[in-house]
Design an enzyme around this catalytic site. Sequence first.
Site, short mmCIF file in Angstrom:
data_model
loop_
_atom_site.label_atom_id
_atom_site.label_comp_id
_atom_site.label_asym_id
_atom_site.label_seq_id
_atom_site.Cartn_x
_atom_site.Cartn_y
_atom_site.Cartn_z
CG ASP A 82 -2.10 0.97 1.08
OD1 ASP A 82 -2.26 1.57 -0.01
OD2 ASP A 82 -2.86 1.11 2.06
CE LYS A 83 0.29 7.89 -2.36
NZ LYS A 83 -0.99 8.63 -2.50
CG HIS A 84 -0.76 7.41 4.35
ND1 HIS A 84 -2.12 7.41 4.54
CD2 HIS A 84 -0.28 8.52 4.97
CE1 HIS A 84 -2.46 8.47 5.26
NE2 HIS A 84 -1.37 9.16 5.53
CB SER A 85 -0.51 10.96 0.13
OG SER A 85 -0.26 12.36 0.05
CB THR A 122 -8.50 8.89 -1.66
OG1 THR A 122 -7.18 9.42 -1.79
CG2 THR A 122 -8.68 7.78 -2.68
NE ARG A 170 -3.53 13.47 16.65
CZ ARG A 170 -3.27 12.95 15.45
NH1 ARG A 170 -3.79 11.79 15.11
NH2 ARG A 170 -2.51 13.60 14.60
CB SER A 185 -3.00 8.70 13.38
OG SER A 185 -4.23 8.74 12.69
CE LYS A 189 -5.90 5.96 9.35
NZ LYS A 189 -5.51 6.84 10.46
CE LYS A 190 -2.14 3.55 4.57
NZ LYS A 190 -3.11 3.36 3.47
#
Length: 438
Positions: A82-85, A122, A170, A185, A189-190
Amino acid sequence: MSLIPQEIIRRKRDGQSLTPQEIAAFIEALSKDGISEGQAAAFAMAVFFRGMNRDEMVALTLAMRESGDVLSWRDIGRPVADKHSTGGVGDNVSLMLAPIVAACGLAVPMISGRGLGHTGGTLDKLEAIPGYNVMPDEALFRRTVESVGCAIIGQTGDLAPADKRLYAIRDVTATVDSIPLITASILSKKLAAGLETLVLDVKVGNGAFMQSLEDARILARALVDVAVGAGLPTTALITDMNQPLGDAAGNAVEIVNCLAFLAGHKAGTRLEKVVLSFAAEMLVQARKAATLEEGEALASAALSSGHAMEVFARMVSALGGPSDFVENPSRYLASAPVILPVPAARSGWLASCATRDLGMVVVELGGGRTKPSDTINPAVGISDILPLGARVKKGEPIAVVHAASGEDAERAITRIENCYGIADSGPEIAEPILERIT
């Protein structure tokens, strides 16, 4: 261990390091409503001011992962990646990246988010497609990943629920931009999604949460170190966000941009460079390519062959969208009633962009939220955005506004004109990818 929340808060307030057992107990209690909102807020503020070392961040991440379900893809027969931005303007990389690498043999169970502040989400973009289910049950999510290769969905209540509760706190206590809390955070999730590898897109610039390169390095280093410490091989790319990444910002307009990209119409752009670079990172990590150059070539082939577009179409259909969406997007995507060009204020070269302000124009048009209960208008946004360095003549369009009314459009045009600086000579433009962190 016996939990006394105020003692854990006190120890962190006083700058002491918490043990993994203390952190695990606190987060378990948080997920089961055994911690009051005041105590959770005090904990977040103590972490904000005192920070956490690497071992504490790993413990916090793992505790938040363990607060809910952890998916397993043991029998899927593909590397799970996966990828996260960290978020930007005109950043729809995930929409194209997931089907590209799925076409190359990866499984991508992508848990994505909604817009936050000036940045697009997204999930909001995908919800511009009628019928697309961003919150499927686990059976449909799993079935889609297994049959298509990728599925882009939202965080269910069963994945890292402690993160959901802590994030809400937060958000209202000015502790969102704490490196340890951001790191836990994102990564909890990942890790809960059952990944084998991860790549991170850490944005920097006037359109990013991290404004300076040094801050972006600190965040990228923390994310990579904690992910690896938690057993998840991870690399990060620091990318420029001093201008929109793509040439569209909004929801339906970014889906149109995605389809144009998958059809091969965005060759040579900054967006293509970023997408293919992340695809290469993912393919090398998954051992589908020996080098980044080979990975980029595989990703380019998946694009040019039409295989990536086919995967995107199948994902949309599997998650409830129209089966003929990619063939007839205009039949399904909402179109704004008012579409007007933004004229260049004078002749010259586009030299600078107030990117955060541009993102806020999309929010003000109705393409984002100022509070969680706001309803998004998928049709509004900005398209045909010229990149910095483009030469323009006075009155020529530098972008196109999609608005719900003429009044909204005129107000947006004025705002966008004020976002851009025009110079008498060609400016130096930062490369889209600034650094690689491993």
